[in-house]
Design a protein around this motif. Structure first.
Motif, PDB file in Angstrom:
ATOM      1  N   LYS A  62       0.818  -1.215   0.000  1.00 27.01           N
ATOM      2  CA  LYS A  62       0.000   0.000   0.000  1.00 27.01           C
ATOM      3  C   LYS A  62       0.851   1.264   0.000  1.00 27.01           C
ATOM      4  O   LYS A  62       0.329   2.359  -0.133  1.00 27.01           O
ATOM      5  N   GLY A  63       2.170   1.103   0.172  1.00 27.86           N
ATOM      6  CA  GLY A  63       3.061   2.258   0.151  1.00 27.86           C
ATOM      7  C   GLY A  63       3.154   2.996   1.468  1.00 27.86           C
ATOM      8  O   GLY A  63       3.682   4.108   1.526  1.00 27.86           O
ATOM      9  N   LEU A  64       2.666   2.387   2.542  1.00 29.61           N
ATOM     10  CA  LEU A  64       2.725   3.056   3.843  1.00 29.61           C
ATOM     11  C   LEU A  64       4.153   3.098   4.382  1.00 29.61           C
ATOM     12  O   LEU A  64       4.531   4.012   5.101  1.00 29.61           O
ATOM     13  N   VAL A  65       4.931   2.098   4.037  1.00 26.78           N
ATOM     14  CA  VAL A  65       6.364   2.067   4.328  1.00 26.78           C
ATOM     15  C   VAL A  65       7.045   1.476   3.102  1.00 26.78           C
ATOM     16  O   VAL A  65       6.424   0.784   2.309  1.00 26.78           O
ATOM     17  N   LEU A  66       8.335   1.749   2.953  1.00 30.81           N
ATOM     18  CA  LEU A  66       9.055   1.235   1.791  1.00 30.81           C
ATOM     19  C   LEU A  66       9.550  -0.187   1.992  1.00 30.81           C
ATOM     20  O   LEU A  66       9.558  -0.985   1.069  1.00 30.81           O
ATOM     21  N   THR A  67       9.982  -0.499   3.206  1.00 31.67           N
ATOM     22  CA  THR A  67      10.487  -1.834   3.508  1.00 31.67           C
ATOM     23  C   THR A  67       9.929  -2.284   4.850  1.00 31.67           C
ATOM     24  O   THR A  67       9.600  -1.452   5.705  1.00 31.67           O
ATOM     25  N   ALA A  68       9.872  -3.595   5.050  1.00 28.71           N
ATOM     26  CA  ALA A  68       9.352  -4.124   6.310  1.00 28.71           C
ATOM     27  C   ALA A  68      10.157  -3.681   7.527  1.00 28.71           C
ATOM     28  O   ALA A  68       9.574  -3.373   8.556  1.00 28.71           O
ATOM     29  N   PRO A  69      11.508  -3.611   7.466  1.00 26.38           N
ATOM     30  CA  PRO A  69      12.251  -3.198   8.663  1.00 26.38           C
ATOM     31  C   PRO A  69      11.973  -1.769   9.133  1.00 26.38           C
ATOM     32  O   PRO A  69      12.159  -1.457  10.299  1.00 26.38           O
ATOM     33  N   GLU A  70      11.528  -0.902   8.247  1.00 27.68           N
ATOM     34  CA  GLU A  70      11.265   0.475   8.675  1.00 27.68           C
ATOM     35  C   GLU A  70       9.847   0.661   9.208  1.00 27.68           C
ATOM     36  O   GLU A  70       9.483   1.731   9.654  1.00 27.68           O
ATOM     37  N   GLY A  71       9.039  -0.416   9.184  1.00 26.65           N
ATOM     38  CA  GLY A  71       7.666  -0.313   9.642  1.00 26.65           C
ATOM     39  C   GLY A  71       7.337  -1.302  10.735  1.00 26.65           C
ATOM     40  O   GLY A  71       8.002  -2.325  10.900  1.00 26.65           O
ATOM     41  N   ILE A  72       6.312  -0.987  11.483  1.00 26.66           N
ATOM     42  CA  ILE A  72       5.827  -1.864  12.555  1.00 26.66           C
ATOM     43  C   ILE A  72       4.339  -1.582  12.743  1.00 26.66           C
ATOM     44  O   ILE A  72       3.857  -0.506  12.387  1.00 26.66           O
ATOM     45  N   VAL A  73       3.636  -2.525  13.284  1.00 31.36           N
ATOM     46  CA  VAL A  73       2.238  -2.327  13.638  1.00 31.36           C
ATOM     47  C   VAL A  73       2.147  -2.281  15.152  1.00 31.36           C
ATOM     48  O   VAL A  73       2.611  -3.191  15.843  1.00 31.36           O
ATOM     49  N   TRP A  74       1.602  -1.200  15.675  1.00 27.38           N
ATOM     50  CA  TRP A  74       1.349  -1.084  17.106  1.00 27.38           C
ATOM     51  C   TRP A  74      -0.130  -1.323  17.352  1.00 27.38           C
ATOM     52  O   TRP A  74      -0.970  -0.780  16.651  1.00 27.38           O
ATOM     53  N   ASN A  75      -0.433  -2.132  18.354  1.00 28.93           N
ATOM     54  CA  ASN A  75      -1.804  -2.363  18.787  1.00 28.93           C
ATOM     55  C   ASN A  75      -1.983  -1.717  20.151  1.00 28.93           C
ATOM     56  O   ASN A  75      -1.226  -2.006  21.083  1.00 28.93           O
ATOM     57  N   ARG A  93     -13.803  -2.773  17.604  1.00 32.21           N
ATOM     58  CA  ARG A  93     -13.449  -1.379  17.913  1.00 32.21           C
ATOM     59  C   ARG A  93     -12.836  -1.219  19.302  1.00 32.21           C
ATOM     60  O   ARG A  93     -12.885  -0.160  19.898  1.00 32.21           O
ATOM     61  N   THR A  94     -12.243  -2.298  19.837  1.00 36.73           N
ATOM     62  CA  THR A  94     -11.627  -2.215  21.160  1.00 36.73           C
ATOM     63  C   THR A  94     -10.137  -1.920  21.099  1.00 36.73           C
ATOM     64  O   THR A  94      -9.530  -1.627  22.113  1.00 36.73           O
ATOM     65  N   HIS A  95      -9.540  -2.032  19.908  1.00 37.67           N
ATOM     66  CA  HIS A  95      -8.107  -1.806  19.732  1.00 37.67           C
ATOM     67  C   HIS A  95      -7.859  -0.907  18.529  1.00 37.67           C
ATOM     68  O   HIS A  95      -8.596  -0.940  17.557  1.00 37.67           O
ATOM     69  N   TRP A  96      -6.792  -0.159  18.610  1.00 35.04           N
ATOM     70  CA  TRP A  96      -6.318   0.643  17.492  1.00 35.04           C
ATOM     71  C   TRP A  96      -5.153  -0.114  16.863  1.00 35.04           C
ATOM     72  O   TRP A  96      -4.195  -0.459  17.544  1.00 35.04           O
ATOM     73  N   ARG A  97      -5.225  -0.387  15.582  1.00 36.32           N
ATOM     74  CA  ARG A  97      -4.118  -0.994  14.835  1.00 36.32           C
ATOM     75  C   ARG A  97      -3.451   0.132  14.069  1.00 36.32           C
ATOM     76  O   ARG A  97      -4.022   0.679  13.123  1.00 36.32           O
ATOM     77  N   CYS A  98      -2.248   0.482  14.497  1.00 34.81           N
ATOM     78  CA  CYS A  98      -1.535   1.618  13.922  1.00 34.81           C
ATOM     79  C   CYS A  98      -0.356   1.128  13.090  1.00 34.81           C
ATOM     80  O   CYS A  98       0.585   0.541  13.645  1.00 34.81           O
ATOM     81  N   ILE A  99      -0.408   1.353  11.801  1.00 28.60           N
ATOM     82  CA  ILE A  99       0.736   1.055  10.941  1.00 28.60           C
ATOM     83  C   ILE A  99       1.662   2.253  11.028  1.00 28.60           C
ATOM     84  O   ILE A  99       1.261   3.378  10.766  1.00 28.60           O
ATOM     85  N   CYS A 100       2.890   1.982  11.442  1.00 32.05           N
ATOM     86  CA  CYS A 100       3.820   3.070  11.734  1.00 32.05           C
ATOM     87  C   CYS A 100       5.128   2.919  10.961  1.00 32.05           C
ATOM     88  O   CYS A 100       5.553   1.816  10.627  1.00 32.05           O
ATOM     89  N   ARG A 101       5.750   4.078  10.717  1.00 32.55           N
ATOM     90  CA  ARG A 101       7.073   4.137  10.069  1.00 32.55           C
ATOM     91  C   ARG A 101       8.051   4.732  11.080  1.00 32.55           C
ATOM     92  O   ARG A 101       7.729   5.690  11.769  1.00 32.55           O
ATOM     93  N   ARG A 102       9.240   4.135  11.133  1.00 29.98           N
ATOM     94  CA  ARG A 102      10.270   4.634  12.042  1.00 29.98           C
ATOM     95  C   ARG A 102      10.658   6.061  11.642  1.00 29.98           C
ATOM     96  O   ARG A 102      10.905   6.338  10.469  1.00 29.98           O
TER      97      ARG A 102
END
Length: 113
Positions: free
Chosen positions: A53-66, A102-111
């Motif tokens: 989806k282009g939210l991050v360029l590579t897997a190591p620079e991204g993480i999902v926080w719940n 709707r009990t958790h926020w799934r946040c796709i994040c970039r370092r």
């Protein structure tokens, strides 16, 4: 019905969680900063779909926080907010989804660089 206090106690027993700090940026120019400590959040690896989806360029620079909604005390997370983990790494929220009834926020994040 489960109370907010009972849910909060559940997260205290959940393995693999860590404390984080949420910094929200609001106002016309994102000049109103507020920080909030979240006692229990957990990471997951980013998926290939998230990278596609282009939210991050590579897997190591991204993480999902719940983050459990009950621990936010009524606040909402928006794109551009930041999550600072227990190692002082800052993650920029790129995309947010409410999950698990709707009990958790799934946040796709970039370092942050």
């Amino acid at each position: 019905m489960v109370t907010a206090k009972e849910l909060e106690n559940l997260y205290l027993k959940m393995p693999g969680t860590e404390p984080v700090t949420l910094t929200t940026k609001r106002g016309v120019n994102n000049d109103v900063l507020q920080t909030q400590s979240i006692s229990h959040a957990w990471q997951r690896d980013i998926t290939r779909d998230d990278v596609a989806k282009g939210l991050v360029l590579t897997a190591p620079e991204g993480i999902v926080w719940n983050i459990p909604d009950v621990l936010l005390a009524g606040k909402e997370i928006e794109t551009g907010d930041t999550i600072t983990d227990s190692d002082s790494v800052v993650w920029i929220v790129m995309s947010i989804t409410r999950v698990r009834l709707r009990t958790h926020w799934r946040c796709i994040c970039r370092r942050e660089k």
